[in-house]
Design a protein around this motif. Structure first.
Motif, PDB file in Angstrom:
ATOM      1  N   ASP A 252      -2.339 -15.234   2.222  1.00  0.00           N
ATOM      2  CA  ASP A 252      -1.200 -16.110   1.925  1.00  0.00           C
ATOM      3  C   ASP A 252      -0.350 -15.602   0.767  1.00  0.00           C
TER       4      ASP A 252
ATOM      5  N   GLU B  46       4.075 -21.167   0.051  1.00  0.00           N
ATOM      6  CA  GLU B  46       5.014 -21.128   1.149  1.00  0.00           C
ATOM      7  C   GLU B  46       5.170 -22.495   1.809  1.00  0.00           C
ATOM      8  N   ARG B  47       4.045 -23.213   2.009  1.00  0.00           N
ATOM      9  CA  ARG B  47       4.151 -24.481   2.735  1.00  0.00           C
ATOM     10  C   ARG B  47       4.976 -25.498   1.944  1.00  0.00           C
TER      11      ARG B  47
ATOM     12  N   MET C 267       8.644 -24.954   2.472  1.00  0.00           N
ATOM     13  CA  MET C 267       9.159 -25.352   3.779  1.00  0.00           C
ATOM     14  C   MET C 267       9.692 -26.775   3.766  1.00  0.00           C
ATOM     15  N   GLU C 268       9.416 -27.520   2.683  1.00  0.00           N
ATOM     16  CA  GLU C 268       9.908 -28.898   2.638  1.00  0.00           C
ATOM     17  C   GLU C 268      11.427 -28.910   2.549  1.00  0.00           C
TER      18      GLU C 268
END
Lengths: 519, 235
Positions: free
Chosen positions: A402, B99-100, B103-104
């Motif tokens: 990641d 990263e997640r 993405m918001e």
């Protein structure tokens, strides 16, 4: 996505019983090892740095190659007997024991945890007790380097949750302090602070302290261990921050070390290369391409001239690997910021040989170009880590890639933003003046779009340096009044710096000669 | 309990920021300072100050303990970073945000805004910013900061700039723009040339980037600090 990022370590599938199958008896101490530890112990007590260094660099390697090619060294409990059960020596021996294990074999989780415990014990001793030893810089550097490496390795290992056994997960939960990111950073920070190294370097500039001049060694009967560990910890902090993706803070940690000069960091080639590699990489991510190019150029030239002297050393492979990675980074920097005049002839010809074709393709900024940027970045980048502990509740997945994926994605994003600059450059090299209308025509865009492209060019080629000043990276520049006027920039040859370096170098040689006592 | 005077409040605030900066310098790898750093972000927003080091320190702590992350605080950090352009602070912050999270929706918008600014697309930037008032209006001084950045890039590029190009870049038109130009002419050395309305040309102050002849030959100058190093040798 390039797959050559995958971590080199083989999965640690075997445990204690398996290793015993290889005929390893931790309690068997061959005579040569008895002799080795006995002599090493004596040299350390007598503060004979030269002998310690010989044994550490050469004898340890030779014995490892001959007797412990694929097994660990005898356990510390077995050898303690031959060194008066000296606590500090045992900690040092164990540190070497684990380092050997990591290099030749694959550590189990329990061994990783034990190694952490050993570092804690060893570091506590150095930080809180008066340690009356002088150890070679090579050894002290290796300690810091290995500490950070094992941390990086642990994070990579821990992030691969998918195939973990119940036993491993239980251990991870139980020993959540082992290789905890706070612990690692705070040890490095503690070394920097307790050693007072920043003040020492400051006072050295005013002639009130001697540190660099003695390569960090203490000639007044004291110990070099804390000071030099403090010094190398600054490089350690730079490295950890790069692994986390915090390039700004990493560079800040390195600030007390003046890399335009020789220093203790250049006294060990591994430290020299690690410092410049991370410094260059951080500058690349901060878009300070000229600075990165300058430093990569210097170190690559240095390696070219001196690598023959390290052929027999255990670090040789690492030196070669970092050399190749830095050529890749240099290729990236020069494709984003074509200032070839900053690169020495020898380095340039090596670069052309390795990456000439790829650089030409990178500067075309088509789809293929991005694939090459991806490939080189993935090959040359540090092994980024996710520092947080995994959540043991969710479905167990591998998330070890990641961190790398994020850095790569953001890097390629930056490359994409610079896509149109290459086209502008080509035209600016051909014309001395050109109207906006005409250039818009040639580039097949409308005038407002051209204006945005020109603004992008200016913004991307004028970086903000560490003092907040604007510095131009542009090889070819322009300004606009009614027309676009092209300005060719001249290359900067820094004779002043060169002369200063040579003066200091000569003085060093004369001092060395003075120190030689003729019989 | 009496009410504090504004001056006392300001002094207290100064004391708090001094302590936070000290914490970041001396004890940054410490989970206990997370609330202080979060408060400091809010303080930077309300008092129109900025500290990259403190914000990076907080983003790192969020990295170490993702459960404690506040996306609202992260969004504010990113807006402040955007306001620091041309410095690459926005990217530096993104490097530390998973990263997640990026993405918001609100972060995707901020990334788009950054992209427009990085590529000189000021018209698109102001259009998008208008659609996202809730994000950008939460931080006082945002508009002025971006206008300052726009003028910075224009000053690198142009000796003379047509009025419409300037207007689009700083999102000011008509009478407001006239007033703005007068102010700049009086205080920042701008010269307003002939013509009215769209035909008007503005001459920007001279600097080494839009007037290359002003570039100091810094080529071979050696800082005094470097020379002092060889004083002992020279004797």
């Amino acid at each position: 996505m390039a797959t050559n990022y995958d971590y080199e370590e083989a999965p640690a599938n075997y445990d204690e019983t398996h290793r015993q199958d290889l005929g390893y008896d931790p309690n068997f101490v061959p005579d040569s090892v008895k002799s080795f530890v006995g002599h090493l112990y004596r040299h350390i007590r007598e503060k004979n740095v030269y002998e310690i260094h010989q044994m550490y660099e050469i004898s340890f390697q030779t014995l490892s190659d001959r007797l412990f090619k694929d097994t660990p060294w005898p356990s510390v409990d077995a050898v303690a007997h031959y060194v008066d059960n000296d606590q500090v020596f045992c900690l040092l021996y164990r540190e070497m024991w684990f380092r050997h294990l990591y290099a030749r074999l694959s550590p189990t989780l329990k061994q990783r945890i034990d190694s952490w415990d050993n570092y804690c014990s060893l570091f506590q001793v150095v930080l809180h007790r008066v340690v009356n030893m002088q150890l070679p810089n090579q050894w002290l550097w290796d300690m810091v380097d290995e500490f950070v490496y094992q941390f990086q390795s642990f994070c990579q290992y821990r992030a691969k949750m998918k195939n973990k056994s119940e036993q491993e997960i239980a251990l991870l939960r139980q020993y959540d302090q082992a290789w905890n990111v706070y612990g690692v950073l705070n040890y490095l920070q503690a070394f920097v602070e307790k050693s007072n190294i920043m003040q020492i370097l400051e006072q050295e500039k005013e002639g009130l302290e001697q540190f660099t001049a003695t390569d960090g060694y203490d000639y007044s009967g004291g110990s070099n261990v804390l000071k030099v560990l403090g010094y190398f910890s600054m490089v350690g902090l730079l490295r950890v921050h790069c692994l986390l993706g915090d390039y700004q803070t990493g560079l800040k940690c390195l600030l007390p070390i003046d890399i335009s000069q020789q220093g203790v960091y250049t006294s060990v080639i591994g430290s020299h290369i690690t410092t410049i590699y991370h410094y260059g990489f951080a500058n690349l991510m901060l878009r300070r391409y000229v600075e990165a190019i300058r430093e990569f150029n210097k170190i690559l030239l240095y390696i070219y001239k001196t690598k023959q002297f390290h052929q027999k050393s255990p670090q040789y492979e690492q030196i070669l690997k970092k050399n190749e990675q830095m050529y890749a980074l240099l290729a990236i920097c020069l494709s984003l910021c074509p200032q070839v005049k900053l690169v020495e002839e020898t380095v340039n010809s090596q670069l052309r040989e390795k990456y000439g074709e790829k650089m030409a393709r990178m500067q075309r900024y088509d789809d293929e170009a991005f694939a090459i940027y991806d490939e080189l970045f993935s090959y040359a980048c540090p092994k980024f880590i996710t520092p947080s502990a995994p959540s043991f509740e969710e479905p167990l997945v591998n998330y070890n890639q990641d961190a790398y994926r994020l850095q790569l994605k953001l890097f390629l994003y930056e490359v994409k933003q610079q896509q149109l600059l290459s086209g502008v450059r080509t035209f600016l090299k051909v014309y001395s003046t050109i109207s906006l209308g005409k250039l818009a025509n040639y580039m097949e865009v409308d005038e407002p779009t051209l204006r945005t492209i020109l603004l992008t060019y200016k913004h991307k080629t004028h970086a903000v340096d560490s003092d907040g000043k604007i510095i131009s990276n542009a090889d070819v520049d322009f300004y606009i009044d009614d027309m676009i006027h092209v300005v060719e920039s001249k290359p900067v040859k820094r004779y002043g710096d060169y002369f200063l370096r040579q003066v200091v170098k000569l003085e060093g040689v004369i001092n060395d000669m003075d120190r030689i006592k003729l019989e | 309990m009496g009410r504090e005077t504004p001056k006392q409040q300001q002094q207290q605030q100064q004391q708090v920021s001094y302590t936070v900066e000290q914490l970041v310098a001396v004890n940054p790898y410490n989970p206990d300072i997370l609330p202080d750093l979060e408060n400091y972000v809010n303080e930077q927003v309300s008092s129109q100050t900025y500290s990259l080091d403190a914000n990076l320190c907080l983003l790192r702590l969020y990295q170490f303990e993702p459960e404690r992350m506040s996306t609202q605080i992260v969004a504010r950090i990113l807006v402040k970073a955007l306001m620091a352009m041309p410095a690459p602070d926005f990217s530096l912050c993104l490097f530390l945000i998973p990263e997640r999270v990026q993405m918001e929706e609100q972060f995707k918008t901020l990334i788009v805004l950054s992209h427009y600014l990085e590529t000189g697309r000021f018209r698109q930037f102001w259009d998008e910013a208008a659609k996202s008032r809730h994000i950008v209006e939460a931080v006082p001084g945002f508009e002025q900061a971006i206008q300052t950045y726009a003028i910075h890039v224009l000053s690198l590029t142009y000796q003379k700039i047509p009025r419409p190009v300037l207007a689009e870049a700083i999102n000011i038109e008509g009478l407001s723009l006239d007033k703005f130009l007068e102010h700049q002419a009086a205080n920042s050395g701008w010269i307003l040339e002939k013509g009215h309305g769209r035909g008007q040309l503005i001459i920007l102050p001279r600097n080494e980037f839009n007037h290359p002849e002003l570039k100091k030959s810094a080529a071979d100058s050696v800082p005094l600090e470097h020379i002092t190093r060889i004083f002992p040798i020279l004797g």
